[in-house]
Design a protein around this motif. Structure first.
Motif, PDB file in Angstrom:
ATOM      1  N   GLN A   1       0.433  -1.326  -0.210  1.00 12.89           N
ATOM      2  CA  GLN A   1       0.445   0.197   0.324  1.00 12.89           C
ATOM      3  C   GLN A   1       1.239   1.019   0.112  1.00 12.89           C
ATOM      4  O   GLN A   1       1.552   1.625   1.403  1.00 12.89           O
ATOM      5  N   VAL A   2       0.408   2.502  -0.587  1.00 10.06           N
ATOM      6  CA  VAL A   2       1.001   3.561  -1.189  1.00 10.06           C
ATOM      7  C   VAL A   2       0.565   4.460  -0.026  1.00 10.06           C
ATOM      8  O   VAL A   2      -0.723   4.426  -0.614  1.00 10.06           O
ATOM      9  N   GLN A   3       1.376   5.571   0.579  1.00  7.57           N
ATOM     10  CA  GLN A   3       0.560   5.995   1.535  1.00  7.57           C
ATOM     11  C   GLN A   3       1.680   7.314   1.363  1.00  7.57           C
ATOM     12  O   GLN A   3       2.708   7.076   0.400  1.00  7.57           O
ATOM     13  N   LEU A   4       0.606   8.526   0.766  1.00  6.28           N
ATOM     14  CA  LEU A   4       1.133   9.908   1.011  1.00  6.28           C
ATOM     15  C   LEU A   4       1.117  10.280   1.730  1.00  6.28           C
ATOM     16  O   LEU A   4      -0.589  10.763   2.428  1.00  6.28           O
ATOM     17  N   VAL A   5       1.445  11.871   2.161  1.00  6.54           N
ATOM     18  CA  VAL A   5       1.436  12.390   3.042  1.00  6.54           C
ATOM     19  C   VAL A   5       1.310  14.077   2.411  1.00  6.54           C
ATOM     20  O   VAL A   5       2.616  14.229   2.344  1.00  6.54           O
ATOM     21  N   GLU A   6       0.553  15.054   2.623  1.00 10.68           N
ATOM     22  CA  GLU A   6       0.396  16.604   2.257  1.00 10.68           C
ATOM     23  C   GLU A   6       0.958  17.179   3.180  1.00 10.68           C
ATOM     24  O   GLU A   6       0.853  16.838   4.232  1.00 10.68           O
ATOM     25  N   SER A   7       1.897  18.295   3.068  1.00 10.19           N
ATOM     26  CA  SER A   7       2.661  19.586   3.932  1.00 10.19           C
ATOM     27  C   SER A   7       2.234  20.642   3.025  1.00 10.19           C
ATOM     28  O   SER A   7       2.352  20.721   2.007  1.00 10.19           O
ATOM     29  N   GLY A   8       2.031  21.614   3.565  1.00  9.91           N
ATOM     30  CA  GLY A   8       1.851  23.056   3.244  1.00  9.91           C
ATOM     31  C   GLY A   8       1.558  23.956   3.150  1.00  9.91           C
ATOM     32  O   GLY A   8       1.379  25.273   2.214  1.00  9.91           O
ATOM     33  N   GLY A   9      -0.416  23.548   2.980  1.00  6.91           N
ATOM     34  CA  GLY A   9      -1.324  24.211   3.117  1.00  6.91           C
ATOM     35  C   GLY A   9      -0.508  25.960   4.125  1.00  6.91           C
ATOM     36  O   GLY A   9      -0.238  25.620   5.124  1.00  6.91           O
ATOM     37  N   GLY A  10      -2.472  26.123   4.110  1.00  3.25           N
ATOM     38  CA  GLY A  10      -2.251  27.716   5.032  1.00  3.25           C
ATOM     39  C   GLY A  10      -3.376  28.577   5.068  1.00  3.25           C
ATOM     40  O   GLY A  10      -3.505  28.282   3.539  1.00  3.25           O
ATOM     41  N   LEU A  11      -2.838  29.588   5.209  1.00  8.89           N
ATOM     42  CA  LEU A  11      -3.593  31.450   4.706  1.00  8.89           C
ATOM     43  C   LEU A  11      -2.685  32.005   4.120  1.00  8.89           C
ATOM     44  O   LEU A  11      -1.743  32.006   4.822  1.00  8.89           O
ATOM     45  N   VAL A  12      -3.013  32.308   2.657  1.00 10.02           N
ATOM     46  CA  VAL A  12      -1.937  33.561   2.205  1.00 10.02           C
ATOM     47  C   VAL A  12      -3.179  34.530   1.685  1.00 10.02           C
ATOM     48  O   VAL A  12      -4.086  34.702   1.709  1.00 10.02           O
ATOM     49  N   GLN A  13      -2.479  35.871   1.192  1.00 14.36           N
ATOM     50  CA  GLN A  13      -3.054  37.007   1.408  1.00 14.36           C
ATOM     51  C   GLN A  13      -3.421  37.032  -0.598  1.00 14.36           C
ATOM     52  O   GLN A  13      -2.029  36.453  -1.536  1.00 14.36           O
ATOM     53  N   PRO A  14      -4.161  37.231  -1.377  1.00 13.48           N
ATOM     54  CA  PRO A  14      -3.974  37.333  -2.771  1.00 13.48           C
ATOM     55  C   PRO A  14      -2.592  37.849  -2.671  1.00 13.48           C
ATOM     56  O   PRO A  14      -2.017  38.859  -2.861  1.00 13.48           O
ATOM     57  N   GLY A  15      -2.030  37.441  -3.921  1.00  8.03           N
ATOM     58  CA  GLY A  15      -1.130  38.082  -4.452  1.00  8.03           C
ATOM     59  C   GLY A  15      -0.186  37.211  -4.383  1.00  8.03           C
ATOM     60  O   GLY A  15       1.220  37.199  -4.234  1.00  8.03           O
ATOM     61  N   GLY A  16       0.098  36.028  -3.280  1.00  8.61           N
ATOM     62  CA  GLY A  16       1.223  35.643  -2.233  1.00  8.61           C
ATOM     63  C   GLY A  16       1.187  33.896  -3.143  1.00  8.61           C
ATOM     64  O   GLY A  16       0.685  33.391  -3.630  1.00  8.61           O
ATOM     65  N   LEU A 107      -3.219   4.315 -11.842  1.00  5.79           N
ATOM     66  CA  LEU A 107      -3.303   3.522  -9.830  1.00  5.79           C
ATOM     67  C   LEU A 107      -4.304   4.629  -8.893  1.00  5.79           C
ATOM     68  O   LEU A 107      -4.735   5.189 -10.029  1.00  5.79           O
ATOM     69  N   ASP A 108      -4.679   3.974  -7.955  1.00  4.32           N
ATOM     70  CA  ASP A 108      -5.493   5.024  -7.088  1.00  4.32           C
ATOM     71  C   ASP A 108      -5.289   5.104  -5.525  1.00  4.32           C
ATOM     72  O   ASP A 108      -5.802   4.831  -4.793  1.00  4.32           O
ATOM     73  N   TYR A 109      -3.976   5.818  -5.703  1.00  3.57           N
ATOM     74  CA  TYR A 109      -3.140   5.984  -4.230  1.00  3.57           C
ATOM     75  C   TYR A 109      -3.772   7.512  -4.219  1.00  3.57           C
ATOM     76  O   TYR A 109      -3.126   8.446  -4.753  1.00  3.57           O
ATOM     77  N   TRP A 110      -3.967   8.454  -2.667  1.00  4.09           N
ATOM     78  CA  TRP A 110      -4.291   9.642  -2.035  1.00  4.09           C
ATOM     79  C   TRP A 110      -3.699   9.858  -1.025  1.00  4.09           C
ATOM     80  O   TRP A 110      -3.647   9.275  -0.461  1.00  4.09           O
ATOM     81  N   GLY A 111      -3.569  11.064  -1.134  1.00  6.45           N
ATOM     82  CA  GLY A 111      -3.076  11.498   0.241  1.00  6.45           C
ATOM     83  C   GLY A 111      -4.652  12.434   0.871  1.00  6.45           C
ATOM     84  O   GLY A 111      -5.674  12.068   0.391  1.00  6.45           O
ATOM     85  N   GLN A 112      -4.090  13.088   2.500  1.00  3.05           N
ATOM     86  CA  GLN A 112      -5.472  12.985   2.868  1.00  3.05           C
ATOM     87  C   GLN A 112      -6.238  14.156   2.740  1.00  3.05           C
ATOM     88  O   GLN A 112      -6.882  14.805   2.901  1.00  3.05           O
ATOM     89  N   GLY A 113      -5.079  15.262   2.152  1.00  2.00           N
ATOM     90  CA  GLY A 113      -5.832  16.550   1.861  1.00  2.00           C
ATOM     91  C   GLY A 113      -5.258  18.256   2.712  1.00  2.00           C
ATOM     92  O   GLY A 113      -4.680  17.016   4.197  1.00  2.00           O
ATOM     93  N   THR A 114      -4.356  18.633   2.177  1.00  2.00           N
ATOM     94  CA  THR A 114      -3.969  19.601   2.593  1.00  2.00           C
ATOM     95  C   THR A 114      -5.380  20.972   2.695  1.00  2.00           C
ATOM     96  O   THR A 114      -4.757  21.830   1.136  1.00  2.00           O
ATOM     97  N   GLN A 115      -4.891  22.226   2.802  1.00  2.00           N
ATOM     98  CA  GLN A 115      -6.139  23.537   2.729  1.00  2.00           C
ATOM     99  C   GLN A 115      -4.989  24.853   2.532  1.00  2.00           C
ATOM    100  O   GLN A 115      -4.162  24.322   3.278  1.00  2.00           O
ATOM    101  N   ALA A 116      -4.972  24.978   1.750  1.00  2.13           N
ATOM    102  CA  ALA A 116      -5.472  26.236   1.089  1.00  2.13           C
ATOM    103  C   ALA A 116      -6.105  27.591   0.828  1.00  2.13           C
ATOM    104  O   ALA A 116      -7.191  27.061   0.406  1.00  2.13           O
ATOM    105  N   THR A 117      -5.960  28.522   1.508  1.00  2.00           N
ATOM    106  CA  THR A 117      -7.046  29.112   1.876  1.00  2.00           C
ATOM    107  C   THR A 117      -6.440  30.855   1.416  1.00  2.00           C
ATOM    108  O   THR A 117      -5.231  31.264   1.839  1.00  2.00           O
ATOM    109  N   VAL A 118      -6.788  31.475   0.038  1.00  2.00           N
ATOM    110  CA  VAL A 118      -6.341  32.845  -0.384  1.00  2.00           C
ATOM    111  C   VAL A 118      -7.703  33.586  -0.221  1.00  2.00           C
ATOM    112  O   VAL A 118      -8.447  33.870  -0.216  1.00  2.00           O
ATOM    113  N   SER A 119      -6.720  34.662   0.980  1.00  2.37           N
ATOM    114  CA  SER A 119      -8.123  35.652   2.086  1.00  2.37           C
ATOM    115  C   SER A 119      -7.178  36.891   2.414  1.00  2.37           C
ATOM    116  O   SER A 119      -6.489  36.800   2.724  1.00  2.37           O
ATOM    117  N   SER A 120      -7.548  37.813   1.970  1.00  2.52           N
ATOM    118  CA  SER A 120      -7.592  38.873   2.544  1.00  2.52           C
ATOM    119  C   SER A 120      -8.333  39.323   4.312  1.00  2.52           C
ATOM    120  O   SER A 120      -7.897  40.599   5.162  1.00  2.52           O
TER     121      SER A 120
END
Length: 120
Positions: A1-16, A107-120
């Motif tokens: 079983q292949v495991q995938l782990v995402e990271s790096g999401g977060g809150l950023v302003q438009p243009g960032g 293939l059909d292996y997926w990570g759990q997802g990471t939230q990216a929010t773009v907002s001022s």
């Protein structure tokens, strides 16, 4: 079983910018086509970008010129550099294994997802 782990999401302003990472388990990473998809609230999941084992890249029209997909086979990691972010880029971003490029199997292996929010 292949495991995938995402990271790096977060809150950023438009243009960032944000840089997403996806670490993949196992020894076959280098032969996979890897992908990033995203799903915004109330919308279907959509393809953002793919990168083949040979380094060929494909992008959705909505992110061309702003996003860059890359991979580091020595680290079993795929990246998504997102620049000039817009509010409409807000979504959960998922990393996935698209295909084994040696035998062509989808293939059909997926990570759990990471939230990216773009907002001022």
């Amino acid at each position: 079983q292949v495991q995938l782990v995402e990271s790096g999401g977060g809150l950023v302003q438009p243009g960032g910018s944000l840089r997403l990472s996806c670490s993949v388990s196992g020894s076959d990473f280098k032969i996979y086509t890897m992908g990033w998809h995203r799903q915004a609230p109330g919308k279907q999941r959509e393809l953002v970008a793919t990168i083949s084992s040979g380094g060929l890249r494909n992008y959705a029209d909505s992110v061309k010129g702003r996003f860059t997909i890359s991979r580091d086979n020595s680290k079993n990691t795929v990246y998504l550099q997102m620049n000039s972010l817009k509010a409409e880029d807000t979504a959960v971003y998922y990393c996935n294994v698209e295909r084994n490029d040696y035998d062509g199997h989808e293939l059909d292996y997926w990570g759990q997802g990471t939230q990216a929010t773009v907002s001022s």
